[in-house]
Scaffold this active site. Structure first.
Site, PDB file in Angstrom:
ATOM      1  N   GLU A 195       0.795  -1.240   0.000  1.00 38.56           N
ATOM      2  CA  GLU A 195       0.000   0.000   0.000  1.00 38.56           C
ATOM      3  C   GLU A 195       0.827   1.289   0.000  1.00 38.56           C
ATOM      4  OE1 GLU A 195      -3.251  -2.652   0.173  1.00 38.56           O
ATOM      5  OE2 GLU A 195      -1.414  -2.776   1.302  1.00 38.56           O
ATOM      6  N   TYR A 197       3.426   2.049   1.962  1.00 42.39           N
ATOM      7  CA  TYR A 197       4.056   2.400   3.239  1.00 42.39           C
ATOM      8  C   TYR A 197       5.572   2.162   3.160  1.00 42.39           C
ATOM      9  CZ  TYR A 197      -0.711   2.694   5.062  1.00 42.39           C
ATOM     10  OH  TYR A 197      -2.022   3.047   5.277  1.00 42.39           O
ATOM     11  N   ARG A 245       2.859  -8.818   4.260  1.00 38.73           N
ATOM     12  CA  ARG A 245       1.905  -8.267   3.278  1.00 38.73           C
ATOM     13  C   ARG A 245       2.701  -7.622   2.153  1.00 38.73           C
ATOM     14  NH1 ARG A 245      -3.664  -7.116   2.776  1.00 38.73           N
ATOM     15  NH2 ARG A 245      -4.156  -5.202   1.633  1.00 38.73           N
ATOM     16  N   HIS A 283      -1.623   3.855  -1.780  1.00 40.05           N
ATOM     17  CA  HIS A 283      -2.709   4.787  -1.472  1.00 40.05           C
ATOM     18  C   HIS A 283      -2.744   5.966  -2.434  1.00 40.05           C
ATOM     19  CE1 HIS A 283      -4.166   2.634   1.911  1.00 40.05           C
ATOM     20  NE2 HIS A 283      -3.129   2.848   2.684  1.00 40.05           N
ATOM     21  N   GLN A 370     -18.223   5.125   2.838  1.00 45.19           N
ATOM     22  CA  GLN A 370     -18.710   6.359   3.436  1.00 45.19           C
ATOM     23  C   GLN A 370     -18.433   6.473   4.924  1.00 45.19           C
ATOM     24  OE1 GLN A 370     -22.612   6.415   0.615  1.00 45.19           O
ATOM     25  NE2 GLN A 370     -22.687   7.814   2.331  1.00 45.19           N
TER      26      GLN A 370
END
Length: 717
Positions: A195, A197, A245, A283, A370
């Site tokens: 992601e 990081y 991961r 991201h 949301q």
């Protein structure tokens, strides 16, 4: 929120709710692959369902330790196989934000209640692994660090480049956190290397400009994750689980190629990893990875490649939302376990219901983001639109009433609030009747499911229909009720969930035949011409634009989705990105579909407020919608003053100049007002009705707020 809805007369004929969902119901399955246990070291995972790591920000609420204990305990009690915690930083500069917890000392272990969490999970027969996450240049703290001093576009802070000795110290810090995790009772740790990081930043030439032993060629760039896995393996000992991961596809320019990803997977396996968990994208990627607009299991091709490269179990993740999806990927051999994160917010009992053959009773994750990701990205604690109990378990502990406390309840309005109240009250033992003037349930939910990219809302309606039937709620549709009928019913409690009515702006010519409402358009009641003006650029205005211009097939067809966004399924190119696609600003123009009016339609979206349109859209999904609409040719105008509507079209004033937009249809999306007529009538008749959802508050209301309010009100009954 909720379609303007009044109920049928109390004496009207009750009818079944027979509107079909977009997706067919899942047939009864044994889920033999999904429910099979797996032995890893000293840990036996009771099924192949993994609750993926989620940053919930529950630590920012009152009673944070108690909330986290209950959050994990409830899901362990409901039989999830393996729980991965939210990320804990190995050092202060690695925190995702100032509130993120650090695990670097025994004091941290005590402060954050790790032993209590592990004891609670183990008491329920579950297994739990702590995720170690160093956010790197994504850390929203001034002291953030990275392999190089290049700032991420999604962070205001620029990182300081770590010195070589600091990188080696970081290896020790990961090992320290792993040892503390063992001391706290965890079954192992997950090293977060995906992601975008810190560890992902070290592996990629996009962010690693180093010339020391941790940079340069592939050997140097892979050194840090390999050294960390080796060090953490020693700290854990042979019996605890070590999960790594990995980014199975980076989806950023200058990211790893597929071959480099597989080389990293093989090296972390050799260094001591027990499981490889696959992450998708960074991201900051300009390709969506987990929103509802991404087809289910769209990233399976990337997981399959990792599985073929290693001999240890591999976890599939991202857009696996149902037991059927999960079992299918396991049956194919493309993965050994399946990670679901948000689905365990939507329904904590997903695993148990699967084992008991009650999959139709699983409250679905609709991928809306949301109340979870959008909340996190705006510094709030996560919960779930379809399940506001998630993360707030302590607030919903009141037991169902005994026989003497059960009430006869009439709920008027079957939009989001009315449905949530009816189902919650009925599940707690009350006798409930639900009324709506429409011919089907859902209100705004029923409209939303028609918008391309929101097909998952149909699953939520399927769930509600099933729950109403299972819980014995009497559903009466297709007629209105007034106060006299309600009073005559002699109900113990009356709930008014009549929703909202579209606001009609004060514009000359607003009664012109070309003017229609968003309700008219989304319900399919009117024929929309080839040239359209949409007045109002809030969420509803954008939904109308997407309804008119979007392709509903894209969110259901993985190859089509990947082609439109420019994803290379071979991952032969850096980051797995093709030269063309929405991510690059050079979109792949869709082929015209015969008979599809959207391919020839011209839509202009207008707003009174100056500045960029769409600023109120969801933080994690708004950019996706804007990218799709830009490709479709949506025209946007802001800072306009509406003058009149006539046969020539929409007349407006912009920067002192009058313009005419020649259009066939003007769609009004100019806000909404609460529909309180029935509520006022009932008060005048001497009743004290409960007011929920859009009928209570129209301004700024969304389905998440409506369902939350209604669920809490039903618990107070």
């Amino acid at each position: 929120m909720g379609r303007p809805a009044s109920a049928p007369a109390m004496g009207a004929r009750a009818r079944s709710v027979d509107q079909p969902p977009v997706r067919a119901r899942v047939p009864t399955m044994a889920f033999d692959h999904l429910l099979q246990p797996l032995r890893i070291g000293s840990v036996t995972v009771r099924n192949r369902l993994v609750m993926g790591a989620m940053h919930t920000r529950l630590e920012t609420l009152d009673r944070p330790v108690e909330r986290l204990v209950e959050f994990y305990r409830v899901r362990a009690a409901a039989e999830v196989g393996l729980i991965l915690t939210g990320g804990f930083a190995p050092s202060p500069e690695g925190r995702m934000d100032p509130e993120t917890a650090v695990l670097a000392s025994v004091e941290d272990l005590e402060r954050h209640g790790h032993r209590r969490i592990c004891d609670a999970v183990h008491a329920e027969g579950g297994s739990i692994v702590l995720q170690i996450l160093h956010a790197g240049r994504y850390a929203k703290v001034p002291e953030c660090v990275g392999p190089s001093p290049r700032r991420a576009r999604i962070n205001a802070y620029a990182p300081r480049a770590l010195a070589t000795d600091e990188v080696w110290h970081l290896v020790e810090q990961f090992a320290t956190t792993a040892r503390l995790a063992v001391e706290g009772g965890y079954d192992g740790v997950e090293v977060m290397g995906s992601e975008g990081y810190l560890l992902n930043e070290f592996t990629s030439p996009r962010t690693n400009e180093r010339t020391d032993e941790f940079g340069g060629d592939l050997e140097g760039r892979l050194r840090l994750p390999v050294e960390i896995v080796r060090s953490v393996r020693t700290a854990l000992g042979p019996e605890r689980v070590l999960v790594y991961r990995i980014s199975a596809i980076d989806l950023v320019p200058d990211g790893l190629t597929g071959g480099e990803v597989l080389e990293l997977a093989r090296r972390v396996e050799a260094a001591g990893a027990d499981i490889v968990n696959t992450g998708i994208g960074w991201h900051e990627s300009a390709v969506p990875t987990i929103a509802a607009s991404v087809p289910r299991a769209a990233w399976r091709f990337a997981v399959r490649r990792v599985k073929a490269a290693v001999g240890i179990p591999v976890v599939a993740s991202n857009r696996f939302t149902t037991p059927a999806d999960a079992d299918a990927v396991l049956a194919s051999g493309d993965a050994d376990l399946v990670s679901m994160a948000r689905p365990f917010l939507a329904d904590a009992e997903l695993a148990r219901k699967t084992r008991e053959g009650r999959v139709e009773q699983i409250c679905p994750c609709i991928g809306c983001n949301q109340a979870c990701l959008d909340a996190i990205f705006t510094d709030r604690a996560a919960t779930c639109l379809v399940n506001p109990i998630a993360g707030r378990e302590l607030d919903f502990r009141s037991p169902p009433p005994g026989p003497a406390g059960r009430r006869r309840v009439a709920v008027v309005g079957a939009g989001p609030a009315g449905l949530a109240y009816a189902v919650t009250a009925a599940s707690r033992g009350h006798r409930v009747a639900l009324y709506d003037s429409a011919d089907s349930i859902g209100g705004q939910l029923d409209l939303a499911r028609r918008v391309p990219g929101k097909a998952e809302f149909a699953e939520l309606l399927r769930y509600y229909r099933g729950q109403l039937d299972r819980l014995g709620v009497t559903v009466t549709l297709g007629q209105r009720v007034d106060a006299a009928h309600v009073v005559a019913g002699g109900w113990d409690t009356v709930v008014v969930a009549t929703g909202v009515t579209p606001r009609v702006p004060d514009i000359e010519g607003i009664e012109h035949p070309s003017v229609v409402s968003s309700l008219d358009v989304l319900s399919g009641r009117v024929e929309v011409g080839p040239r359209v003006a949409v007045i109002g650029a809030g969420g509803v205005g954008f939904d109308v634009a997407e309804f008119l211009l979007g392709d509903p097939a894209e969110c259901l067809d993985a190859p089509l989705f990947l082609a439109r966004w420019g994803v290379d399924e071979t991952i032969g190119r850096p980051g797995g990105l093709l030269a063309e696609g929405r991510h690059s600003g050079r979109p792949v123009r869709p082929s015209p579909r015969p008979g599809d009016p959207a391919s020839a339609r011209e839509v202009t979206l207008l707003q009174r407020t100056p500045g960029r349109l769409g600023r109120t859209l969801g933080k994690s999904t708004g950019w996706i919608l804007r990218a799709r609409l830009a490709e479709a040719g949506l025209r946007e105008l802001s800072g306009v003053t509406y003058e009149r509507i006539d046969d020539a079209g929409l007349h407006y004033l912009l920067e002192g100049q009058t313009h005419v937009l020649p259009v066939d249809t003007v769609v009004v999306c100019a806000g909404q007002d609460s529909d309180r007529l029935l509520h006022e009538q009932l008060i005048a008749a001497g009743l004290e009705p409960v007011l929920v959802g859009g009928a209570h508050r129209a301004a700024g209301l969304d389905a998440a707020a409506a369902i939350d309010e209604a669920t809490r009100a039903a618990y107070r009954l």
